[in-house]
Design a protein around this motif. Structure first.
Motif, PDB file in Angstrom:
ATOM      1  N   GLN A  90       4.144  -3.860  23.609  1.00 42.05           N
ATOM      2  CA  GLN A  90       4.467  -4.981  22.736  1.00 42.05           C
ATOM      3  C   GLN A  90       4.321  -4.580  21.272  1.00 42.05           C
ATOM      4  O   GLN A  90       5.123  -4.977  20.416  1.00 42.05           O
ATOM      5  CB  GLN A  90       3.561  -6.170  23.040  1.00 42.05           C
ATOM      6  N   LEU A  91       3.288  -3.796  20.998  1.00 40.23           N
ATOM      7  CA  LEU A  91       3.043  -3.332  19.636  1.00 40.23           C
ATOM      8  C   LEU A  91       4.234  -2.561  19.092  1.00 40.23           C
ATOM      9  O   LEU A  91       4.720  -2.822  17.988  1.00 40.23           O
ATOM     10  CB  LEU A  91       1.793  -2.451  19.627  1.00 40.23           C
ATOM     11  N   ILE A  92       4.727  -1.597  19.868  1.00 35.55           N
ATOM     12  CA  ILE A  92       5.831  -0.758  19.410  1.00 35.55           C
ATOM     13  C   ILE A  92       7.096  -1.582  19.235  1.00 35.55           C
ATOM     14  O   ILE A  92       7.933  -1.303  18.375  1.00 35.55           O
ATOM     15  CB  ILE A  92       6.033   0.413  20.385  1.00 35.55           C
ATOM     16  N   GLU A  93       7.230  -2.624  20.029  1.00 37.78           N
ATOM     17  CA  GLU A  93       8.401  -3.487  19.899  1.00 37.78           C
ATOM     18  C   GLU A  93       8.319  -4.351  18.644  1.00 37.78           C
ATOM     19  O   GLU A  93       9.318  -4.517  17.935  1.00 37.78           O
ATOM     20  CB  GLU A  93       8.511  -4.385  21.132  1.00 37.78           C
ATOM     21  N   GLU A  94       7.130  -4.856  18.337  1.00 34.66           N
ATOM     22  CA  GLU A  94       6.986  -5.775  17.214  1.00 34.66           C
ATOM     23  C   GLU A  94       6.662  -5.054  15.903  1.00 34.66           C
ATOM     24  O   GLU A  94       7.141  -5.452  14.839  1.00 34.66           O
ATOM     25  CB  GLU A  94       5.899  -6.800  17.525  1.00 34.66           C
ATOM     26  N   ALA A  95       5.835  -4.032  15.962  1.00 35.57           N
ATOM     27  CA  ALA A  95       5.488  -3.253  14.769  1.00 35.57           C
ATOM     28  C   ALA A  95       6.220  -1.923  14.874  1.00 35.57           C
ATOM     29  O   ALA A  95       5.639  -0.899  15.235  1.00 35.57           O
ATOM     30  CB  ALA A  95       3.975  -3.061  14.680  1.00 35.57           C
ATOM     31  N   SER A  96       7.498  -1.947  14.524  1.00 34.31           N
ATOM     32  CA  SER A  96       8.359  -0.781  14.748  1.00 34.31           C
ATOM     33  C   SER A  96       7.920   0.431  13.949  1.00 34.31           C
ATOM     34  O   SER A  96       8.288   1.566  14.269  1.00 34.31           O
ATOM     35  CB  SER A  96       9.809  -1.134  14.397  1.00 34.31           C
ATOM     36  N   TRP A  97       7.109   0.230  12.920  1.00 33.55           N
ATOM     37  CA  TRP A  97       6.648   1.322  12.073  1.00 33.55           C
ATOM     38  C   TRP A  97       5.460   2.079  12.692  1.00 33.55           C
ATOM     39  O   TRP A  97       5.074   3.135  12.178  1.00 33.55           O
ATOM     40  CB  TRP A  97       6.217   0.772  10.702  1.00 33.55           C
ATOM     41  N   TRP A  98       4.863   1.561  13.760  1.00 32.99           N
ATOM     42  CA  TRP A  98       3.644   2.172  14.303  1.00 32.99           C
ATOM     43  C   TRP A  98       3.824   3.642  14.708  1.00 32.99           C
ATOM     44  O   TRP A  98       2.983   4.478  14.334  1.00 32.99           O
ATOM     45  CB  TRP A  98       3.116   1.353  15.474  1.00 32.99           C
ATOM     46  N   PRO A  99       4.873   4.028  15.446  1.00 33.68           N
ATOM     47  CA  PRO A  99       5.019   5.456  15.775  1.00 33.68           C
ATOM     48  C   PRO A  99       5.108   6.337  14.536  1.00 33.68           C
ATOM     49  O   PRO A  99       4.558   7.446  14.516  1.00 33.68           O
ATOM     50  CB  PRO A  99       6.319   5.498  16.594  1.00 33.68           C
ATOM     51  N   TRP A 114       1.390  -7.579   4.470  1.00 34.42           N
ATOM     52  CA  TRP A 114       1.330  -8.125   5.825  1.00 34.42           C
ATOM     53  C   TRP A 114       1.222  -7.001   6.854  1.00 34.42           C
ATOM     54  O   TRP A 114       0.417  -7.075   7.790  1.00 34.42           O
ATOM     55  CB  TRP A 114       2.556  -8.989   6.091  1.00 34.42           C
ATOM     56  N   ASN A 115       2.040  -5.959   6.671  1.00 32.52           N
ATOM     57  CA  ASN A 115       2.022  -4.843   7.625  1.00 32.52           C
ATOM     58  C   ASN A 115       0.673  -4.130   7.631  1.00 32.52           C
ATOM     59  O   ASN A 115       0.199  -3.710   8.689  1.00 32.52           O
ATOM     60  CB  ASN A 115       3.137  -3.851   7.316  1.00 32.52           C
ATOM     61  N   MET A 116       0.044  -3.989   6.463  1.00 31.28           N
ATOM     62  CA  MET A 116      -1.255  -3.330   6.439  1.00 31.28           C
ATOM     63  C   MET A 116      -2.299  -4.185   7.151  1.00 31.28           C
ATOM     64  O   MET A 116      -3.195  -3.655   7.818  1.00 31.28           O
ATOM     65  CB  MET A 116      -1.694  -3.036   5.003  1.00 31.28           C
ATOM     66  N   GLY A 117      -2.191  -5.505   7.019  1.00 26.39           N
ATOM     67  CA  GLY A 117      -3.088  -6.365   7.785  1.00 26.39           C
ATOM     68  C   GLY A 117      -2.905  -6.153   9.275  1.00 26.39           C
ATOM     69  O   GLY A 117      -3.885  -6.075  10.035  1.00 26.39           O
ATOM     70  N   GLU A 118      -1.643  -6.065   9.708  1.00 27.04           N
ATOM     71  CA  GLU A 118      -1.357  -5.756  11.107  1.00 27.04           C
ATOM     72  C   GLU A 118      -1.924  -4.396  11.483  1.00 27.04           C
ATOM     73  O   GLU A 118      -2.506  -4.220  12.567  1.00 27.04           O
ATOM     74  CB  GLU A 118       0.157  -5.743  11.334  1.00 27.04           C
ATOM     75  N   CYS A 119      -1.739  -3.437  10.587  1.00 23.63           N
ATOM     76  CA  CYS A 119      -2.189  -2.071  10.866  1.00 23.63           C
ATOM     77  C   CYS A 119      -3.692  -2.025  11.100  1.00 23.63           C
ATOM     78  O   CYS A 119      -4.163  -1.393  12.059  1.00 23.63           O
ATOM     79  CB  CYS A 119      -1.798  -1.161   9.693  1.00 23.63           C
ATOM     80  N   ARG A 120      -4.448  -2.691  10.253  1.00 28.73           N
ATOM     81  CA  ARG A 120      -5.904  -2.712  10.437  1.00 28.73           C
ATOM     82  C   ARG A 120      -6.280  -3.367  11.761  1.00 28.73           C
ATOM     83  O   ARG A 120      -7.179  -2.892  12.471  1.00 28.73           O
ATOM     84  CB  ARG A 120      -6.577  -3.438   9.272  1.00 28.73           C
ATOM     85  N   ALA A 121      -5.578  -4.443  12.110  1.00 25.35           N
ATOM     86  CA  ALA A 121      -5.878  -5.125  13.374  1.00 25.35           C
ATOM     87  C   ALA A 121      -5.574  -4.219  14.565  1.00 25.35           C
ATOM     88  O   ALA A 121      -6.359  -4.143  15.524  1.00 25.35           O
ATOM     89  CB  ALA A 121      -5.077  -6.427  13.464  1.00 25.35           C
ATOM     90  N   ILE A 122      -4.444  -3.538  14.510  1.00 26.15           N
ATOM     91  CA  ILE A 122      -4.056  -2.650  15.612  1.00 26.15           C
ATOM     92  C   ILE A 122      -5.016  -1.474  15.711  1.00 26.15           C
ATOM     93  O   ILE A 122      -5.475  -1.109  16.801  1.00 26.15           O
ATOM     94  CB  ILE A 122      -2.611  -2.164  15.410  1.00 26.15           C
ATOM     95  N   TYR A 165       0.849  -1.185   0.000  1.00 25.62           N
ATOM     96  CA  TYR A 165       0.000   0.000   0.000  1.00 25.62           C
ATOM     97  C   TYR A 165       0.885   1.235   0.000  1.00 25.62           C
ATOM     98  O   TYR A 165       1.696   1.434   0.909  1.00 25.62           O
ATOM     99  CB  TYR A 165      -0.903  -0.006   1.234  1.00 25.62           C
ATOM    100  N   ASP A 166       0.715   2.070  -1.020  1.00 28.33           N
ATOM    101  CA  ASP A 166       1.460   3.319  -1.139  1.00 28.33           C
ATOM    102  C   ASP A 166       0.509   4.462  -0.835  1.00 28.33           C
ATOM    103  O   ASP A 166      -0.538   4.595  -1.492  1.00 28.33           O
ATOM    104  CB  ASP A 166       2.041   3.484  -2.540  1.00 28.33           C
ATOM    105  N   MET A 167       0.881   5.292   0.135  1.00 29.64           N
ATOM    106  CA  MET A 167       0.018   6.385   0.557  1.00 29.64           C
ATOM    107  C   MET A 167       0.691   7.724   0.311  1.00 29.64           C
ATOM    108  O   MET A 167       1.867   7.902   0.615  1.00 29.64           O
ATOM    109  CB  MET A 167      -0.356   6.200   2.026  1.00 29.64           C
ATOM    110  N   TYR A 168      -0.072   8.642  -0.282  1.00 37.61           N
ATOM    111  CA  TYR A 168       0.433   9.964  -0.634  1.00 37.61           C
ATOM    112  C   TYR A 168      -0.527  11.025  -0.090  1.00 37.61           C
ATOM    113  O   TYR A 168      -1.736  10.938  -0.311  1.00 37.61           O
ATOM    114  CB  TYR A 168       0.525  10.139  -2.146  1.00 37.61           C
TER     115      TYR A 168
END
Length: 208
Positions: free
Chosen positions: A181-190, A71-79, A3-6
């Motif tokens: 745990q989220l910030i540790e595993e999904a380092s892109w979240w911040p 995969w990351n976007m799937g995680e993102c939606r879940a979070i 997913y590319d976001m602009y």
């Protein structure tokens, strides 16, 4: 795939900063490639470090852009769902059709690049498409989940982003162990939260 976001509106001065950073990257690559050395030799590794640093600087200059893999976007939606940042959608409006505006596909694609000279029917069709791509269910209480489920050019609006960030601020303190745990595993979240915050000040973002 991903997913590319602009951002809808590019931050002031970004194009110039990105262009300068891209030129530095190209120069670093050219200097590295000019070396008659192989990977592992100190001089080559030093040149490669400059390439990597220039690439990172180029990425940092492109603040209007954010990418998540499938995969990351799937995680993102879940979070985001965990923090009540999403809005479920049920009855989106009908997709505008070229035929309804008396436009053939050939006529439409003729003006894909030359937008300033597009005739009135094409302009009206684009306005209708933007309205369709921007649609979110009322009341707006988060980002419409379908906009983060396919890369069709959806427009995530400022009102959706503000609602999502407000929900995040309200709920982030309720489950500190999960957030840690989220910030540790999904380092892109911040960085994602930073991107949403910036996009809210630049008319939202499109998802491709």
């Amino acid at each position: 795939m991903g997913y590319d976001m602009y951002m809808v509106r590019t931050p002031d001065g970004e194009e110039e900063r990105y262009r300068a950073a891209r030129q530095e990257f190209d120069r670093a690559v050219e200097a590295r490639n000019a070396l008659d050395l192989s990977s592992g030799e100190p001089e080559y590794e030093a040149a490669q470090e400059k390439v990597s640093a220039a690439y990172d600087a180029m990425h940092e200059a492109h603040t209007s852009y954010f990418r998540l893999g499938m995969w990351n976007m799937g995680e993102c939606r879940a979070i985001m769902g965990h923090f009540d940042m999403l809005s479920l959608t049920d009855s989106p409006p009908e997709v505008p059709s070229l035929e309804a505006y008396g436009i053939s596909s050939d006529e439409y694609y003729e003006y894909v690049e030359n937008t300033d000279e597009a005739p009135d029917p094409i302009r009206r069709f684009r306005e209708a498409m933007d309205a369709y791509l921007s649609w979110a269910p009322a009341p707006v209480d988060g980002i419409a989940v379908h906009k983060l489920g396919s890369n069709e050019g959806w427009i995530v609006t400022t009102s959706e982003i503000h609602a999502a960030l407000a929900a995040y601020e309200e709920n982030r303190g309720k489950d500190p162990a999960f957030l840690s745990q989220l910030i540790e595993e999904a380092s892109w979240w911040p960085q994602w939260i930073d991107y949403l915050t910036a996009a809210a000040n630049h008319e939202g973002f499109r998802v491709y």
